[in-house]
Motif scaffolding. Structure first.
Motif, PDB file in Angstrom:
ATOM      1  N   ASN A  19     -22.180 -25.244 -24.351  1.00  0.00           N
ATOM      2  CA  ASN A  19     -23.149 -25.490 -25.432  1.00  0.00           C
ATOM      3  C   ASN A  19     -23.137 -24.362 -26.454  1.00  0.00           C
ATOM      4  OD1 ASN A  19     -24.326 -23.728 -23.546  1.00  0.00           O
ATOM      5  ND2 ASN A  19     -26.403 -24.427 -23.971  1.00  0.00           N
ATOM      6  N   ARG A  20     -21.971 -23.754 -26.631  1.00  0.00           N
ATOM      7  CA  ARG A  20     -21.747 -22.796 -27.719  1.00  0.00           C
ATOM      8  C   ARG A  20     -20.741 -23.391 -28.696  1.00  0.00           C
ATOM      9  NH1 ARG A  20     -20.184 -16.889 -25.764  1.00  0.00           N
ATOM     10  NH2 ARG A  20     -18.599 -18.072 -24.648  1.00  0.00           N
ATOM     11  N   PRO A  24     -14.055 -18.895 -25.990  1.00  0.00           N
ATOM     12  CA  PRO A  24     -12.668 -18.553 -25.670  1.00  0.00           C
ATOM     13  C   PRO A  24     -12.266 -19.062 -24.289  1.00  0.00           C
ATOM     14  CG  PRO A  24     -13.849 -16.657 -26.557  1.00  0.00           C
ATOM     15  CD  PRO A  24     -14.870 -17.722 -26.306  1.00  0.00           C
ATOM     16  N   GLU A  25     -10.987 -19.343 -24.114  1.00  0.00           N
ATOM     17  CA  GLU A  25     -10.498 -19.906 -22.855  1.00  0.00           C
ATOM     18  C   GLU A  25     -10.816 -19.005 -21.672  1.00  0.00           C
ATOM     19  OE1 GLU A  25      -8.790 -22.641 -20.270  1.00  0.00           O
ATOM     20  OE2 GLU A  25      -9.430 -22.830 -22.357  1.00  0.00           O
ATOM     21  N   HIS A  26     -10.664 -17.684 -21.841  1.00  0.00           N
ATOM     22  CA  HIS A  26     -10.905 -16.787 -20.703  1.00  0.00           C
ATOM     23  C   HIS A  26     -12.369 -16.834 -20.265  1.00  0.00           C
ATOM     24  CE1 HIS A  26     -12.891 -13.386 -22.886  1.00  0.00           C
ATOM     25  NE2 HIS A  26     -12.191 -13.816 -23.906  1.00  0.00           N
ATOM     26  N   GLU A  27     -13.305 -17.010 -21.202  1.00  0.00           N
ATOM     27  CA  GLU A  27     -14.704 -17.116 -20.819  1.00  0.00           C
ATOM     28  C   GLU A  27     -14.990 -18.455 -20.137  1.00  0.00           C
ATOM     29  OE1 GLU A  27     -17.460 -16.197 -23.889  1.00  0.00           O
ATOM     30  OE2 GLU A  27     -16.618 -14.204 -24.261  1.00  0.00           O
ATOM     31  N   LYS A  28     -14.371 -19.508 -20.628  1.00  0.00           N
ATOM     32  CA  LYS A  28     -14.566 -20.821 -20.019  1.00  0.00           C
ATOM     33  C   LYS A  28     -14.077 -20.832 -18.579  1.00  0.00           C
ATOM     34  CE  LYS A  28     -14.081 -25.735 -21.058  1.00  0.00           C
ATOM     35  NZ  LYS A  28     -13.638 -26.726 -22.049  1.00  0.00           N
ATOM     36  N   VAL A  29     -12.911 -20.207 -18.343  1.00  0.00           N
ATOM     37  CA  VAL A  29     -12.369 -20.141 -16.983  1.00  0.00           C
ATOM     38  C   VAL A  29     -13.292 -19.330 -16.078  1.00  0.00           C
ATOM     39  CG1 VAL A  29     -10.486 -19.234 -15.566  1.00  0.00           C
ATOM     40  CG2 VAL A  29      -9.980 -20.471 -17.684  1.00  0.00           C
ATOM     41  N   TYR A  61     -27.337 -29.108 -11.023  1.00  0.00           N
ATOM     42  CA  TYR A  61     -27.637 -27.709 -11.308  1.00  0.00           C
ATOM     43  C   TYR A  61     -26.648 -27.274 -12.378  1.00  0.00           C
ATOM     44  CZ  TYR A  61     -28.308 -22.661 -10.540  1.00  0.00           C
ATOM     45  OH  TYR A  61     -28.564 -21.321 -10.698  1.00  0.00           O
ATOM     46  N   PHE A  62     -27.160 -26.793 -13.522  1.00  0.00           N
ATOM     47  CA  PHE A  62     -26.303 -26.504 -14.669  1.00  0.00           C
ATOM     48  C   PHE A  62     -25.970 -25.016 -14.775  1.00  0.00           C
ATOM     49  CE2 PHE A  62     -27.891 -30.617 -15.834  1.00  0.00           C
ATOM     50  CZ  PHE A  62     -26.892 -31.182 -16.642  1.00  0.00           C
ATOM     51  N   VAL A  63     -24.754 -24.744 -15.218  1.00  0.00           N
ATOM     52  CA  VAL A  63     -24.340 -23.396 -15.604  1.00  0.00           C
ATOM     53  C   VAL A  63     -23.923 -23.475 -17.070  1.00  0.00           C
ATOM     54  CG1 VAL A  63     -22.833 -21.433 -15.131  1.00  0.00           C
ATOM     55  CG2 VAL A  63     -23.593 -22.907 -13.245  1.00  0.00           C
ATOM     56  N   PRO A  64     -24.872 -23.345 -18.016  1.00  0.00           N
ATOM     57  CA  PRO A  64     -24.551 -23.462 -19.441  1.00  0.00           C
ATOM     58  C   PRO A  64     -23.892 -22.181 -19.957  1.00  0.00           C
ATOM     59  CG  PRO A  64     -26.914 -23.817 -18.981  1.00  0.00           C
ATOM     60  CD  PRO A  64     -26.308 -23.170 -17.794  1.00  0.00           C
ATOM     61  N   SER A  65     -23.112 -22.304 -21.019  1.00  0.00           N
ATOM     62  CA  SER A  65     -22.493 -21.125 -21.623  1.00  0.00           C
ATOM     63  C   SER A  65     -23.450 -20.396 -22.556  1.00  0.00           C
ATOM     64  CB  SER A  65     -21.226 -21.519 -22.377  1.00  0.00           C
ATOM     65  OG  SER A  65     -21.513 -22.483 -23.373  1.00  0.00           O
ATOM     66  N   SER A  66     -24.566 -21.036 -22.898  1.00  0.00           N
ATOM     67  CA  SER A  66     -25.570 -20.404 -23.750  1.00  0.00           C
ATOM     68  C   SER A  66     -26.950 -20.888 -23.319  1.00  0.00           C
ATOM     69  CB  SER A  66     -25.320 -20.748 -25.228  1.00  0.00           C
ATOM     70  OG  SER A  66     -26.179 -20.013 -26.068  1.00  0.00           O
ATOM     71  N   THR A  67     -27.979 -20.247 -23.854  1.00  0.00           N
ATOM     72  CA  THR A  67     -29.343 -20.690 -23.588  1.00  0.00           C
ATOM     73  C   THR A  67     -29.523 -22.133 -24.046  1.00  0.00           C
ATOM     74  OG1 THR A  67     -30.035 -18.414 -24.049  1.00  0.00           O
ATOM     75  CG2 THR A  67     -31.758 -20.080 -23.910  1.00  0.00           C
ATOM     76  N   VAL A  68     -30.208 -22.937 -23.256  1.00  0.00           N
ATOM     77  CA  VAL A  68     -30.501 -24.319 -23.636  1.00  0.00           C
ATOM     78  C   VAL A  68     -31.696 -24.308 -24.583  1.00  0.00           C
ATOM     79  CG1 VAL A  68     -31.215 -26.597 -22.805  1.00  0.00           C
ATOM     80  CG2 VAL A  68     -29.588 -25.229 -21.475  1.00  0.00           C
ATOM     81  N   GLY A  87     -29.338 -19.537 -16.042  1.00  0.00           N
ATOM     82  CA  GLY A  87     -29.536 -19.277 -17.469  1.00  0.00           C
ATOM     83  C   GLY A  87     -30.987 -19.520 -17.808  1.00  0.00           C
ATOM     84  N   GLY A  88     -31.235 -19.993 -19.033  1.00  0.00           N
ATOM     85  CA  GLY A  88     -32.607 -20.185 -19.449  1.00  0.00           C
ATOM     86  C   GLY A  88     -32.775 -21.316 -20.436  1.00  0.00           C
TER      87      GLY A  88
END
Length: 375
Positions: A19-20, A24-29, A61-68, A87-88
């Protein structure tokens, strides 16, 4: 609606959520690797990236890449509280930024829907001198007030890692800097003007609440040269306890460390009390300690992070150590990011190693070590 081709698990399952705007690929991995480990810690299946068109057989259970951002989106995802994500969730976009850290320049100054004057009052004394503004007129007034005490720093609220910040020491420089501000962005998200510090040490203080455990920590960030030779984030070194902030303060710590933890604790409690429909299982705060233009020692929270971050690999590694009964109630945990060819030490958990289209060759790993005497 299509069915997700996944195993049934009535206890729930873990998914990532991108949700950003750019990841970058390395962060997604790395986020995927951490999500798999969070799933294992909770005895849940990992179902990969969330598909909004899929019909899932169980609560997620979610692991978002940014705050929702937004209570409507949170409800759509099935999020009801901190147990539902790493996250939050915030009701308005500005709340996830450093804009909430400072008061308005005047009681009647413009502010967005959801602004909390009570939050600013609660954290006074635990943040640096400064103002949050949502118009150029207020920015000029705030800047002139702060310049009476010395140099200030203009900080875009959505930038990270110090990007876009500008040190200003004269009224002319202030006016010049404000000429480049996007007024639409300013009205929606705000701008921070804050006292400038020199000889700064930045602490990270945080807490995660996952798998029935609360872990709290303090630490510092490391810098490293990237593949272009620029100095960038190189990881975090944390001292982590199996317990809350008071458990962390029970340790024998230097006074400046205790001050940073206490200021983060106040900021964290104020956010929970003052922003309706906010909740987070991952809470991280940056605290700066340094000297202002008049030679006075200052300490204060700069900003918050209620999302997965650079230190999260260390957080999850510590969580695994405690879950496995390793290290007692206190451990050292590190997240490491290195550019170019490098060696991964024995016992480390490798998260990514390879070429990334945006940053070049990068290695990322986490390491947990036995607790010794903190510095």
């Amino acid at each position: 609606m299509k069915s997700a081709d996944t195993p049934q698990d009535t206890r729930g399952a873990v998914v990532t959520l991108t949700n950003r705007p750019n990841e970058p690929e390395h962060e997604k991995v790395v986020h995927e690797q951490l999500a798999k480990r969070l799933a294992a810690l909770q005895g849940l299946a990992f179902l990969g990236e969330y598909d909004a068109e899929a019909s899932y057989p169980c609560p997620l259970y979610f692991v978002p890449s940014s705050t929702v951002v937004g209570t409507d989106l949170a409800r759509k995802l099935g999020l009801e509280g901190e147990r539902d994500l790493f996250g939050g969730v915030v009701p308005h976009a500005f709340i996830e930024t450093k804009a909430i850290t400072h008061p308005l320049v005047r009681p009647d100054a413009g502010s967005p829907l959801g602004w909390s004057r009570e939050f600013s009052r609660r954290v006074t004394g635990g943040v640096l001198p400064g103002y949050s503004v949502f118009s150029l007129h207020d920015a000029r007034e705030a800047g002139r007030r702060l310049l009476n005490e010395g140099a200030l720093r203009i900080k875009p609220v959505r930038a990270t890692g110090g990007r876009g910040q500008e040190r200003v020491s004269t009224v002319q420089a202030l006016d010049h800097a404000l000429e480049n501000v996007d007024e639409a962005e300013l009205a929606q998200f705000g701008l921070v003007l804050e006292a400038n510090l020199e000889h700064v040490t930045t602490f990270s203080v945080g807490q995660i609440r996952v798998a029935g455990r609360i872990l709290s920590y303090y630490g510092t960030q490391r810098l490293t040269p990237d593949n272009a030779g620029d100095t960038v984030y190189g990881g975090s070194d944390l001292l982590v306890v199996d317990g809350d902030f008071d458990t962390l303060l029970d340790l024998d710590l230097p006074e400046r460390t205790r001050l940073a933890i206490s200021q983060a604790q106040v900021y964290d409690a104020a956010a929970s009390d003052c922003f309706r429909n906010f909740y987070a299982s991952r809470r991280n705060y940056d605290i700066a300690q340094g000297i202002d233009d008049r030679g006075r020692a200052c300490s204060g929270v700069l900003e918050q992070s209620w999302r997965i971050g650079g230190a999260s690999s260390a957080e999850v590694a510590a969580l695994e150590a405690f879950a496995q009964g390793r290290g007692g109630k206190v451990v050292h945990a590190s997240s490491v990011e290195l550019y170019g060819e490098s060696t991964v030490p024995e016992g480390a958990t490798l998260l990514f190693r390879g070429d990334d289209a945006e940053v070049g060759f990068i290695t990322k790993y986490a390491l947990v070590e036995d607790y010794g005497n903190p510095e």
